[in-house]
Design a protein around this motif. Structure first.
Motif, mmCIF file in Angstrom:
data_model
loop_
_atom_site.group_PDB
_atom_site.id
_atom_site.type_symbol
_atom_site.label_atom_id
_atom_site.label_comp_id
_atom_site.label_asym_id
_atom_site.label_seq_id
_atom_site.Cartn_x
_atom_site.Cartn_y
_atom_site.Cartn_z
ATOM 1 N N THR A 89 0.813 -1.278 0.075
ATOM 2 C CA THR A 89 0.119 -0.136 0.197
ATOM 3 C C THR A 89 0.850 1.199 0.079
ATOM 4 O OG1 THR A 89 -0.169 -0.116 2.472
ATOM 5 C CG2 THR A 89 -2.026 -1.131 1.261
ATOM 6 N N ASP A 90 2.065 1.156 -0.263
ATOM 7 C CA ASP A 90 2.983 2.397 -0.514
ATOM 8 C C ASP A 90 2.558 3.213 -1.505
ATOM 9 O OD1 ASP A 90 5.916 2.812 0.585
ATOM 10 O OD2 ASP A 90 5.733 3.731 -1.252
ATOM 11 N N ALA A 91 3.051 4.564 -1.169
ATOM 12 C CA ALA A 91 2.557 5.477 -2.026
ATOM 13 C C ALA A 91 3.324 5.451 -3.532
ATOM 14 C CB ALA A 91 2.932 6.923 -1.615
ATOM 15 N N SER A 92 4.469 4.690 -3.507
ATOM 16 C CA SER A 92 5.243 4.758 -4.612
ATOM 17 C C SER A 92 4.775 3.632 -5.592
ATOM 18 C CB SER A 92 6.657 4.577 -4.308
ATOM 19 O OG SER A 92 7.525 4.415 -5.476
ATOM 20 N N PRO A 93 4.617 3.647 -6.666
ATOM 21 C CA PRO A 93 4.460 2.680 -7.547
ATOM 22 C C PRO A 93 5.593 1.456 -7.642
ATOM 23 C CG PRO A 93 4.475 4.419 -8.925
ATOM 24 C CD PRO A 93 4.399 4.933 -7.444
ATOM 25 N N HIS A 94 6.967 2.188 -7.541
ATOM 26 C CA HIS A 94 7.874 1.694 -7.647
ATOM 27 C C HIS A 94 8.292 0.578 -6.582
ATOM 28 C CE1 HIS A 94 9.259 4.044 -11.140
ATOM 29 N NE2 HIS A 94 8.874 5.054 -10.402
ATOM 30 N N THR A 150 2.495 -15.490 -1.616
ATOM 31 C CA THR A 150 2.626 -14.245 -2.340
ATOM 32 C C THR A 150 1.100 -14.031 -3.036
ATOM 33 O OG1 THR A 150 2.986 -15.585 -4.453
ATOM 34 C CG2 THR A 150 4.689 -14.805 -3.522
ATOM 35 N N LEU A 151 0.313 -14.989 -2.952
ATOM 36 C CA LEU A 151 -1.053 -14.825 -3.425
ATOM 37 C C LEU A 151 -1.886 -13.590 -2.590
ATOM 38 C CD1 LEU A 151 -2.501 -18.433 -3.992
ATOM 39 C CD2 LEU A 151 -1.138 -16.895 -5.679
ATOM 40 N N PRO A 152 -1.921 -13.521 -1.423
ATOM 41 C CA PRO A 152 -2.735 -12.236 -0.883
ATOM 42 C C PRO A 152 -1.949 -11.152 -1.338
ATOM 43 C CG PRO A 152 -2.159 -13.882 0.908
ATOM 44 C CD PRO A 152 -1.124 -14.284 -0.388
ATOM 45 N N LEU A 153 -0.671 -10.685 -1.792
ATOM 46 C CA LEU A 153 0.048 -9.807 -2.217
ATOM 47 C C LEU A 153 -0.440 -9.466 -3.532
ATOM 48 C CD1 LEU A 153 3.578 -10.331 -1.007
ATOM 49 C CD2 LEU A 153 1.984 -9.133 0.218
ATOM 50 N N LEU A 154 -0.620 -10.369 -4.272
ATOM 51 C CA LEU A 154 -1.060 -10.398 -5.964
ATOM 52 C C LEU A 154 -2.553 -10.121 -5.805
ATOM 53 C CD1 LEU A 154 0.584 -13.095 -7.590
ATOM 54 C CD2 LEU A 154 1.503 -10.924 -7.263
ATOM 55 N N ARG A 155 -3.411 -10.347 -4.841
ATOM 56 C CA ARG A 155 -4.728 -10.140 -4.799
ATOM 57 C C ARG A 155 -4.792 -8.587 -4.582
ATOM 58 N NH1 ARG A 155 -5.645 -15.218 -2.477
ATOM 59 N NH2 ARG A 155 -7.189 -16.324 -3.637
ATOM 60 N N ARG A 156 -4.043 -8.037 -3.686
ATOM 61 C CA ARG A 156 -4.011 -6.661 -3.394
ATOM 62 C C ARG A 156 -3.740 -5.762 -4.436
ATOM 63 N NH1 ARG A 156 -2.134 -4.516 2.484
ATOM 64 N NH2 ARG A 156 -4.107 -5.736 2.909
ATOM 65 N N LEU A 157 -2.648 -6.294 -5.196
ATOM 66 C CA LEU A 157 -2.081 -5.475 -6.216
ATOM 67 C C LEU A 157 -2.853 -5.711 -7.773
ATOM 68 C CD1 LEU A 157 1.792 -5.953 -5.175
ATOM 69 C CD2 LEU A 157 0.299 -3.891 -4.887
ATOM 70 N N MET A 158 -3.735 -6.475 -7.958
ATOM 71 C CA MET A 158 -4.279 -7.019 -9.133
ATOM 72 C C MET A 158 -5.059 -5.610 -9.666
ATOM 73 S SD MET A 158 -6.564 -10.313 -10.094
ATOM 74 C CE MET A 158 -7.863 -9.671 -8.684
ATOM 75 N N ASP A 159 -5.503 -4.925 -8.921
ATOM 76 C CA ASP A 159 -6.358 -4.046 -9.448
ATOM 77 C C ASP A 159 -5.620 -2.584 -9.273
ATOM 78 O OD1 ASP A 159 -8.461 -5.405 -10.381
ATOM 79 O OD2 ASP A 159 -9.213 -5.899 -8.622
ATOM 80 N N ASP A 160 -4.440 -2.677 -8.967
ATOM 81 C CA ASP A 160 -3.544 -1.334 -8.842
ATOM 82 C C ASP A 160 -3.847 -0.386 -9.694
ATOM 83 O OD1 ASP A 160 -1.018 -0.712 -6.708
ATOM 84 O OD2 ASP A 160 -0.865 0.347 -8.994
ATOM 85 N N ALA A 161 -3.787 1.048 -9.302
ATOM 86 C CA ALA A 161 -3.857 2.041 -10.248
ATOM 87 C C ALA A 161 -2.819 2.342 -11.251
ATOM 88 C CB ALA A 161 -4.144 3.521 -9.665
ATOM 89 N N SER A 162 -1.636 1.546 -11.060
ATOM 90 C CA SER A 162 -0.620 1.865 -11.903
ATOM 91 C C SER A 162 -0.364 0.768 -12.889
ATOM 92 C CB SER A 162 0.853 1.851 -11.130
ATOM 93 O OG SER A 162 1.816 1.898 -12.051
ATOM 94 N N PRO A 163 -0.420 0.885 -14.150
ATOM 95 C CA PRO A 163 -0.023 -0.340 -15.128
ATOM 96 C C PRO A 163 1.228 -1.057 -14.958
ATOM 97 C CG PRO A 163 -1.018 1.851 -16.339
ATOM 98 C CD PRO A 163 -0.457 1.976 -14.790
ATOM 99 N N TYR A 164 2.124 -0.170 -14.552
ATOM 100 C CA TYR A 164 3.542 -0.795 -14.171
ATOM 101 C C TYR A 164 3.458 -1.631 -13.115
ATOM 102 C CZ TYR A 164 8.463 0.011 -12.619
ATOM 103 O OH TYR A 164 9.878 0.020 -12.224
ATOM 104 N N VAL A 165 2.710 -1.678 -12.058
ATOM 105 C CA VAL A 165 2.438 -2.581 -11.242
ATOM 106 C C VAL A 165 1.512 -3.575 -11.767
ATOM 107 C CG1 VAL A 165 1.390 -2.902 -8.851
ATOM 108 C CG2 VAL A 165 2.525 -0.869 -9.330
ATOM 109 N N ARG A 166 0.492 -3.477 -12.253
ATOM 110 C CA ARG A 166 -0.487 -4.615 -12.927
ATOM 111 C C ARG A 166 0.430 -5.514 -13.909
ATOM 112 N NH1 ARG A 166 -3.929 -0.210 -13.551
ATOM 113 N NH2 ARG A 166 -3.745 -0.501 -16.059
#
Length: 383
Positions: free
Chosen positions: A162-167, A196-212
């Motif tokens: 949940t860090d502010a930085s997409p990096h 890692t699956l809980p992490l991927l669930r949290r990031l799957m709909d991230d606002a950043s295409p770089y993260v997704r």
């Protein structure tokens, strides 16, 4: 001729590292011998390839940074450029720096130093990687900590998700990929990716295409060893998928789609066997490395209702020992009407690339519809 990729870690990077590390050492009261670093860094650098250059520059750091890890980390953090987007200009810069500090490829040796020397001070090491990944990436350097300190590492990754930085958020996914290119294989996560699956669930709909995109690549890694886990993931997450999530799930499933995994194809509505006739023709029966071939595919439906089809093609490349190995290329996803006849054309390049060596001999192209071979053609490749 384009500049060799390895030159992104060349003499100018060494000079920039020396300058900014000396400045940071002076600001923090820690001595850093820039002259000695440059001498060690440049000795033998030109003969090395990309990854070896990063390791070589790290070895020069080992002989010039303070011996105390916390002090060394403080100097390296002080040498970093200010926060900002890591754009192509930064990554492609031969100096490896911005005016106010290090960013881009010049940060890679710093992360390598943390990986080598921070294992006994993991919390401080992870703090340094948090800063460094925002100027380049710490995806390779974090992996030893995941293996040596899994509880601490996953607690940290959970917080960083949940860090502010997409990096930083990307590092959560990319750094924990089971099979990261250029990185050590995380064998425990190859065997059991569940941490890692809980992490991927949290990031799957991230606002950043770089993260997704990183999440998609991570899921694709998992697919290579646990295909039915990805099938279950699709069943869970496709029904409510937004367009962005749908694109992610398609990219995550690319290996299984290419292999014709029935459950995955069915999840995307293209699991049924093609009903009809297919033929493929090539623009030439002979080709030379560097040429292009045109594929002309014709599909004739014999079904009484529309068919949703995923059309790919595999090129069976000749290997050095004379055997062949298939490489699947994406084609089209279409809906073919009942009784419809449709033609498709694709230009296939035979230009050399860094990840593929061409050998002369008979090559075969096989058309795959919904994962099943329906037509093929051959050509002779000359070098």
């Amino acid at each position: 001729m384009p500049e060799p990729f390895k030159n992104l870690l060349g003499p100018q990077v060494a000079a920039a590292m020396a300058s900014h590390l000396q400045r940071a050492g002076a600001e923090t009261g820690a001595a850093f011998n820039a002259k000695r670093f440059r001498s060690l860094a440049l000795s033998g650098l030109e003969a090395l390839e990309m990854k070896a250059r990063a390791q070589h520059l790290c070895t020069a750091l080992e002989k010039t940074l303070p011996s105390d890890f916390d002090s060394a980390a403080t100097v390296m953090e002080g040498a970093l450029a200010s926060m900002g987007e890591i754009d192509d200009a930064t990554l492609d810069s031969p100096s490896g720096a911005r005016d106010d500090g290090l960013a881009g490829w010049a940060v890679w040796p710093l992360t390598e130093y943390v990986a080598r020397h921070g294992k006994d001070k993991a919390p401080r090491a992870l703090q340094a990687l948090h800063a460094m990944t925002q100027r380049f990436t710490a995806e390779w350097a974090i992996r030893p900590f995941i293996l040596a300190e899994p509880a601490l590492s996953f607690d940290t990754l959970q917080r960083w998700s949940t860090d502010a930085s997409p990096h930083v958020r990307r590092l959560v996914s990319e750094g924990s990929r089971p099979r990261l290119p250029w990185g050590m294989v995380l064998k425990p996560l190859v065997d059991d990716p569940s941490p890692t699956l809980p992490l991927l669930r949290r990031l799957m709909d991230d606002a950043s295409p770089y993260v997704r995109r990183s999440v998609a690549n991570h899921l694709n890694d998992i697919a290579k060893d646990h295909p039915y886990l990805i099938e279950a993931w699709l069943q869970e997450h496709l029904p409510t998928a937004t367009p962005a999530r749908l694109a992610l799930l398609r990219h995550a499933s690319r290996t299984l789609v290419k292999k014709g995994h029935a459950g995955v194809l069915k999840a995307f509505g293209v699991g049924d066997r093609f009903k009809g006739e297919a033929s493929v023709a090539l623009s030439s029966r002979r080709a030379t490395v560097g040429d292009s071939l045109q594929l002309a595919l014709t599909l004739q439906s014999t079904a009484r209702k529309p068919q949703r089809l995923a059309i790919d093609y595999a090129v069976h490349h000749v290997k050095a020992n004379g055997d062949t190995s298939p490489k699947v290329f994406k084609g089209w996803v279409v809906e073919l009407a009942a009784g419809e006849r449709r033609e498709f054309r694709k230009q296939h390049s035979l230009r050399p690339i860094t990840t593929r060596v061409y050998y002369p001999g008979p090559h075969r192209i096989e058309v795959l519809v919904n994962g099943a071979a329906v037509a093929e053609a051959g050509f002779e490749l000359r070098t």
